[in-house]
Write an enzyme that holds these catalytic residues in place. Structure first.
Site, short mmCIF file in Angstrom:
data_model
loop_
_atom_site.label_atom_id
_atom_site.label_comp_id
_atom_site.label_asym_id
_atom_site.label_seq_id
_atom_site.Cartn_x
_atom_site.Cartn_y
_atom_site.Cartn_z
N ARG A 1 11.94 -5.93 5.33
CA ARG A 1 11.95 -4.52 5.72
C ARG A 1 12.41 -4.33 7.17
O ARG A 1 12.87 -3.25 7.55
CB ARG A 1 10.54 -3.94 5.55
CG ARG A 1 10.47 -2.44 5.70
CD ARG A 1 9.07 -1.92 5.53
NE ARG A 1 8.18 -2.53 6.49
CZ ARG A 1 6.86 -2.39 6.48
NH1 ARG A 1 6.28 -1.70 5.52
NH2 ARG A 1 6.11 -2.97 7.40
N ARG B 1 -9.97 0.30 8.48
CA ARG B 1 -9.57 -1.07 8.83
C ARG B 1 -10.67 -1.82 9.56
O ARG B 1 -10.51 -2.99 9.86
CB ARG B 1 -8.36 -1.01 9.76
CG ARG B 1 -7.01 -1.19 9.07
CD ARG B 1 -5.95 -0.92 10.12
NE ARG B 1 -4.75 -1.65 9.93
CZ ARG B 1 -3.65 -1.16 9.35
NH1 ARG B 1 -3.67 0.04 8.82
NH2 ARG B 1 -2.57 -1.88 9.28
N LYS C 1 0.83 -1.22 0.00
CA LYS C 1 0.00 0.00 0.00
C LYS C 1 0.86 1.26 0.00
O LYS C 1 0.62 2.20 -0.74
CB LYS C 1 -0.93 0.02 1.24
CG LYS C 1 -1.82 -1.21 1.37
CD LYS C 1 -2.72 -1.13 2.59
CE LYS C 1 -2.00 -1.12 3.93
NZ LYS C 1 -1.29 -2.38 4.26
N ARG D 1 10.83 -0.06 12.18
CA ARG D 1 9.47 -0.13 12.74
C ARG D 1 9.42 -1.21 13.81
O ARG D 1 9.76 -2.37 13.56
CB ARG D 1 8.47 -0.43 11.62
CG ARG D 1 7.91 0.83 11.00
CD ARG D 1 6.98 0.55 9.87
NE ARG D 1 5.83 -0.26 10.24
CZ ARG D 1 4.77 -0.43 9.46
NH1 ARG D 1 4.72 0.19 8.29
NH2 ARG D 1 3.78 -1.20 9.83
P1 AP5 Z 1 4.81 -1.59 1.88
O1 AP5 Z 1 4.56 -0.79 0.66
O2 AP5 Z 1 5.43 -0.94 3.05
O3 AP5 Z 1 3.45 -2.33 2.30
P2 AP5 Z 1 2.26 -1.83 3.20
O4 AP5 Z 1 1.02 -2.47 2.62
O5 AP5 Z 1 2.27 -0.35 3.33
O6 AP5 Z 1 2.65 -2.57 4.56
P3 AP5 Z 1 2.69 -2.04 6.05
O7 AP5 Z 1 3.49 -3.04 6.82
O8 AP5 Z 1 3.03 -0.61 6.13
O9 AP5 Z 1 1.17 -2.24 6.40
P4 AP5 Z 1 0.40 -2.16 7.70
O10 AP5 Z 1 -0.98 -2.10 7.19
O11 AP5 Z 1 0.67 -3.25 8.66
O12 AP5 Z 1 0.99 -0.90 8.45
P5 AP5 Z 1 0.36 0.47 8.88
O13 AP5 Z 1 1.47 1.44 8.94
O14 AP5 Z 1 -0.84 0.79 8.10
O15 AP5 Z 1 5.66 -2.87 1.45
C1 AP5 Z 1 6.15 -3.75 2.42
C2 AP5 Z 1 7.56 -4.22 2.01
O16 AP5 Z 1 7.45 -4.94 0.80
C3 AP5 Z 1 8.53 -3.06 1.76
O17 AP5 Z 1 9.81 -3.43 2.16
C4 AP5 Z 1 8.46 -2.88 0.23
O18 AP5 Z 1 9.65 -2.35 -0.29
C5 AP5 Z 1 8.21 -4.30 -0.23
N1 AP5 Z 1 7.43 -4.36 -1.46
C6 AP5 Z 1 6.42 -3.53 -1.86
N2 AP5 Z 1 5.94 -3.92 -3.06
C7 AP5 Z 1 6.63 -5.03 -3.43
C8 AP5 Z 1 6.58 -5.90 -4.55
N3 AP5 Z 1 5.72 -5.70 -5.56
N4 AP5 Z 1 7.43 -6.94 -4.58
C9 AP5 Z 1 8.31 -7.16 -3.56
N5 AP5 Z 1 8.43 -6.36 -2.48
C10 AP5 Z 1 7.59 -5.32 -2.39
O19 AP5 Z 1 -0.15 0.18 10.38
C11 AP5 Z 1 0.74 -0.01 11.45
C12 AP5 Z 1 -0.04 -0.07 12.75
O20 AP5 Z 1 -0.68 1.19 12.99
C13 AP5 Z 1 -1.17 -1.08 12.83
O21 AP5 Z 1 -0.69 -2.36 13.20
C14 AP5 Z 1 -2.05 -0.47 13.93
O22 AP5 Z 1 -1.49 -0.66 15.19
C15 AP5 Z 1 -1.96 1.00 13.59
N6 AP5 Z 1 -2.98 1.45 12.63
C16 AP5 Z 1 -2.76 1.96 11.39
N7 AP5 Z 1 -3.90 2.28 10.79
C17 AP5 Z 1 -4.88 1.98 11.67
C18 AP5 Z 1 -6.30 2.07 11.60
N8 AP5 Z 1 -6.93 2.53 10.50
N9 AP5 Z 1 -7.01 1.66 12.68
C19 AP5 Z 1 -6.40 1.19 13.78
N10 AP5 Z 1 -5.06 1.07 13.91
C20 AP5 Z 1 -4.31 1.46 12.85
MG MG Z 2 2.50 0.97 4.96
#
Ligand code: AP5
Ligand code: MG
Length: 209
Positions: free
Chosen positions: A137, A98, A23, A143
């Site tokens: 990552r 979410r 994402k 993180r």
């Molecule tokens: P990346 O692009 O970083 O993927 P992502 O989908 O953004 O993954 P995240 O780990 O950031 O998602 P998340 O939903 O857990 O985290 P968030 O910050 O929202 O890609 C991942 C890796 O793969 C990278 O190294 C990238 O380079 C690689 N990659 C990308 N594309 C690729 C490809 N095509 N091929 C190979 N490699 C590739 O949430 C974190 C925390 O915040 C949650 O756990 C929760 O505690 C809180 N939180 C956030 N939003 C909410 C909400 N709405 N409600 C409640 N709590 C929330």
């Molecule tokens: Mg992300």
């Protein structure tokens, strides 16, 4: 350069998918190519934690544990950001909503402003690859929630609390699900195709009064 979607604007888009689905990677590209803000709830929460705001102190233990922060806090921080002027003519949401409660709060706010959500693109990636990507990552981005055990928990939380939201958006007729496996460019092209399939966003971007 990726091919832009029709009408040179991306509209009001949610990028949806599991942790590690891409994402953030794809959202940054889209935001840059269409000139709209990428609003990533995780980034907003991590920023609050780093700057030691009261909100940051409250949400830290949820984020560190890989649990969702309570809906009211997630909704508050994201809707506040969406109210800023740079999001008037479109935005890309990453990581929000979410839960069904968050999806409804978002719809209510956008409906009240006469600028409903237009498109949701889901990036589908098998769990074993999600685990590999997050492991790749870990240690690079610093993180706290990329640790293997916490990452596993985040994936579980996604399956139990978030994945079913695709049904909500499918019922609204604004969802496209695409294969998120492949190179970053391959996935980017699939997103562009999905945006075309979903049709152009509102021709006249809404402006807030
Ligand atoms: P990346 O692009 O970083 O993927 P992502 O989908 O953004 O993954 P995240 O780990 O950031 O998602 P998340 O939903 O857990 O985290 P968030 O910050 O929202 O890609 C991942 C890796 O793969 C990278 O190294 C990238 O380079 C690689 N990659 C990308 N594309 C690729 C490809 N095509 N091929 C190979 N490699 C590739 O949430 C974190 C925390 O915040 C949650 O756990 C929760 O505690 C809180 N939180 C956030 N939003 C909410 C909400 N709405 N409600 C409640 N709590 C929330
Ligand atoms: Mg992300």
């Amino acid at each position: 350069m990726p091919t832009p979607a029709p009408n040179d604007h991306v509209g009001r888009l949610v990028l949806f998918g599991a942790p590690g689905a891409g994402k953030g990677t794809q959202g940054r590209r889209l935001a840059e190519s269409f000139g709209v803000p990428l609003i990533a709830s995780g980034d907003l929460l991590r920023r609050a934690i780093q700057s030691g705001t009261p909100l940051g102190t409250t949400v830290r233990r949820f984020v560190d544990a890989g649990d969702l922060v309570p809906d009211e806090l997630a909704v508050e921080i994201v809707l506040d950001r969406l109210g800023q002027p740079d999001a008037n003519d479109g935005f890309i949401l990453d990581g929000f909503p979410r839960t069904l409660g968050q999806a409804r709060a978002l719809d209510d706010r956008l409906a009240a402003e006469g600028r409903p959500l237009e498109r949701v693109v889901e990036l589908r990636v098998p769990t074993d690859q999600l685990v590999d990507r997050i492991a790749g990552r870990a240690g690079i981005d610093g993180r706290s929630d990329d640790r293997a055990d916490v990452a596993q928990h985040r994936l579980q939380v996604y399956l139990t609390q978030t994945a079913a939201l695709t049904e909500y958006y499918r019922a609204h007729g604004i969802l496209a699900s695409i294969d998120g496996v492949g190179t970053v460019d391959e996935v980017a092209h699939r997103i562009d195709d999905a945006l075309r399939r979903l049709g152009p966003p509102d021709e006249a971007p809404a402006t807030l009064s």
